[in-house]
Write a protein that holds these residues in place. Structure first.
Motif, PDB file in Angstrom:
ATOM      1  N   PRO A 188      47.217  77.790  19.453  1.00 11.13           N
ATOM      2  CA  PRO A 188      48.673  77.855  19.242  1.00 11.13           C
ATOM      3  C   PRO A 188      49.278  79.157  19.743  1.00 11.13           C
ATOM      4  CG  PRO A 188      47.585  77.009  17.295  1.00 11.13           C
ATOM      5  CD  PRO A 188      46.507  77.517  18.194  1.00 11.13           C
ATOM      6  N   GLN A 189      48.554  80.269  19.569  1.00  6.98           N
ATOM      7  CA  GLN A 189      49.070  81.550  20.068  1.00  6.98           C
ATOM      8  C   GLN A 189      49.062  81.569  21.588  1.00  6.98           C
ATOM      9  OE1 GLN A 189      46.800  85.107  19.177  1.00  6.98           O
ATOM     10  NE2 GLN A 189      48.573  86.444  19.473  1.00  6.98           N
ATOM     11  N   LEU A 193      52.244  82.409  23.871  1.00  5.63           N
ATOM     12  CA  LEU A 193      52.235  83.500  24.837  1.00  5.63           C
ATOM     13  C   LEU A 193      52.589  83.006  26.241  1.00  5.63           C
ATOM     14  CD1 LEU A 193      49.076  85.495  23.658  1.00  5.63           C
ATOM     15  CD2 LEU A 193      51.460  86.248  23.511  1.00  5.63           C
ATOM     16  N   GLU A 194      52.121  81.812  26.591  1.00  6.85           N
ATOM     17  CA  GLU A 194      52.464  81.251  27.900  1.00  6.85           C
ATOM     18  C   GLU A 194      53.969  81.056  28.025  1.00  6.85           C
ATOM     19  OE1 GLU A 194      50.217  77.692  28.310  1.00  6.85           O
ATOM     20  OE2 GLU A 194      48.315  78.731  28.744  1.00  6.85           O
ATOM     21  N   SER A 198      56.459  83.192  30.566  1.00  8.27           N
ATOM     22  CA  SER A 198      57.309  82.482  31.518  1.00  8.27           C
ATOM     23  C   SER A 198      58.768  82.876  31.344  1.00  8.27           C
ATOM     24  CB  SER A 198      57.145  80.967  31.319  1.00  8.27           C
ATOM     25  OG  SER A 198      58.026  80.250  32.158  1.00  8.27           O
ATOM     26  N   GLY A 199      59.205  82.973  30.104  1.00  8.90           N
ATOM     27  CA  GLY A 199      60.584  83.365  29.854  1.00  8.90           C
ATOM     28  C   GLY A 199      60.880  84.767  30.329  1.00  8.90           C
ATOM     29  N   HIS A 200      59.930  85.675  30.127  1.00 11.59           N
ATOM     30  CA  HIS A 200      60.121  87.052  30.560  1.00 11.59           C
ATOM     31  C   HIS A 200      60.190  87.158  32.079  1.00 11.59           C
ATOM     32  CE1 HIS A 200      58.106  88.328  26.544  1.00 11.59           C
ATOM     33  NE2 HIS A 200      59.374  88.016  26.393  1.00 11.59           N
ATOM     34  N   ILE A 221      45.143  91.293  28.141  1.00 13.84           N
ATOM     35  CA  ILE A 221      45.565  92.520  27.474  1.00 13.84           C
ATOM     36  C   ILE A 221      45.916  92.250  26.016  1.00 13.84           C
ATOM     37  CG2 ILE A 221      47.409  94.265  27.398  1.00 13.84           C
ATOM     38  CD1 ILE A 221      47.321  94.175  30.499  1.00 13.84           C
ATOM     39  N   GLN A 222      46.603  91.127  25.754  1.00 11.72           N
ATOM     40  CA  GLN A 222      46.900  90.769  24.368  1.00 11.72           C
ATOM     41  C   GLN A 222      45.609  90.594  23.573  1.00 11.72           C
ATOM     42  OE1 GLN A 222      49.806  90.442  22.776  1.00 11.72           O
ATOM     43  NE2 GLN A 222      51.160  90.805  24.496  1.00 11.72           N
ATOM     44  N   SER A 223      44.611  89.967  24.185  1.00  9.01           N
ATOM     45  CA  SER A 223      43.337  89.734  23.504  1.00  9.01           C
ATOM     46  C   SER A 223      42.603  91.036  23.245  1.00  9.01           C
ATOM     47  CB  SER A 223      42.465  88.787  24.334  1.00  9.01           C
ATOM     48  OG  SER A 223      43.073  87.518  24.460  1.00  9.01           O
TER      49      SER A 223
END
Length: 392
Positions: A188-189, A193-194, A198-200, A221-223
């Motif tokens: 779910p995370q 994040l995807e 994409s929005g950014h 990097i998040q991981s």
């Protein structure tokens, strides 16, 4: 500025610009609540003492924060104080400090550094960047109550190298500073994040500043970030045998994602509790955390003022004497109407106007409503050459 700091700026701006979730109730369930009140997912208040009793056998207590919200940090200080007073003997884990700075925290824990000396010893302004004054109440409680501090984060230089070169291209000495095992985010995370990435990317393309960062590197990097902090917290808990209170951005805590999911995988028998800020308007989302604290949306700007999002708009709460905001004429009580000549709808507008003004080497124009009258202000940003905006 690398991808992660930029993405963090956008995240914070969007959170203040528009709050997602279910439709607003006819009456705000937070009406009448004092700022900083702990609540259940039903919006029912809970005393600090009752909270401490429920947290008595917790192994990890994660407190998600908005880094620039002074109310969030005041709650952290209050919770830490009551846990210490109830003889729970907590220790404090900090996202704000990279593990390489632990020797500095050791000196603080030993009483060899004061609360006033700590930011310079940590190179706080460079390594973290958010005003130390927001966190000072937490460190003061830790000093007074004898709560030891532990650094959880990874050095920004290591993340920068991952972003630029990937794991394969990293220098061996920097690769050695990464967690031995990097745990992937729960599905779910990953999906969230995807969508976020994409929005950014679309936002940056509209600004003409599309980044070269890839989704894969962003995920990695998040991981690394979440794995590192979970790994350090687990080590601290094992070494001290004490409950670890973790202060970190809300995105590392909510929905049992981030740090929480890694702790569950590594320490499945541990009791883990999460607490995050609730901004009012609608009831807290039960799945987001175990408990909540009520703090309205608030932002402390690097321009030297704090604003709070209210039903009537963004109200200036305080202005730091001698700051760029003060020199430009901003006053406590002002209501932001326009920034950069455009209507103010959220924090992203302030960030965009600041970037535009810096690039044009011109003052940033702000229109405020003051005692019923419209007042035009001009804030000079060129002295520092930095733009405004929060992170994570």
């Amino acid at each position: 500025m690398g991808l992660m700091p930029i993405i963090s700026v956008v995240v914070g701006a969007l959170l203040l610009a528009a709050c997602g979730g279910p439709p607003a109730l006819q009456s705000d369930p937070a009406a009448g609540l004092r700022k900083g009140t702990l609540v259940t997912h039903a919006g029912e208040p809970m005393s600090l003492f009752a909270f401490a009793q429920q947290a008595r056998h917790v192994d990890y207590l994660l407190m998600g924060e908005a880094h620039t919200n002074a109310c969030d940090h005041a709650v952290q200080a209050d919770v830490l104080q009551v846990l210490a007073s109830q003889d729970l003997q907590p220790v404090l884990g900090l996202e704000m400090v990279p593990a390489a700075k632990q020797p500095v925290l050791d000196r603080f824990n030993q009483g060899r550094l004061s609360v006033e000396e700590l930011p310079e010893a940590l190179d706080w302004q460079t390594s973290w960047g958010h005003p130390y004054s927001l966190y000072k109440p937490v460190f003061q409680v830790a000093s007074d109550a004898g709560v030891d501090l532990y650094a959880l984060n990874i050095e920004q230089a290591v993340l920068d190298e991952v972003r630029e070169k990937g794991l394969e291209g990293m220098a061996p000495e920097k690769r050695a500073r990464l967690p031995v095992t990097i745990l992937d985010p729960p599905e779910p995370q990953r999906q969230a994040l995807e969508e976020e990435f994409s929005g950014h990317q679309k936002l940056f393309q509209q600004m003409g500043n599309a980044t070269s960062g890839s989704l894969e590197r962003f995920m990695l990097i998040q991981s690394i970030w979440d794995t590192q902090m979970a790994s350090r917290a687990r080590r601290v808990h094992a070494q001290t045998g004490r409950p670890v209170v973790i202060l970190t951005g809300t995105g590392h805590v909510e929905y049992d994602w981030g740090i929480v999911s890694r702790l569950h995988r590594w320490d499945p028998q541990a009791k883990i509790v999460s607490v995050i800020g609730w901004r009012g308007g609608t009831l807290p989302e039960a799945e987001a955390a175990d408990w909540f604290f009520y703090c309205p949306l608030q932002h402390t700007s690097r321009l030297g003022f704090t604003m709070e999002m209210r039903p009537e708009g963004a109200r200036v709460m305080t202005v730091e004497p001698g700051s760029r905001a003060a020199r430009g004429g901003l006053q406590s009580g002002d209501l932001l109407v326009k920034v950069g000549g455009e209507p103010f709808t959220g924090l992203w507008d302030l960030h965009q106007a600041a970037m535009d003004a810096v690039q044009a080497e011109e003052p940033m124009q702000i229109t405020v409503k003051r005692e019923g009258a419209s007042v035009e202000l001009s804030l000079d940003l060129q002295r520092s050459g930095t733009t405004d905006g929060p992170t994570d």
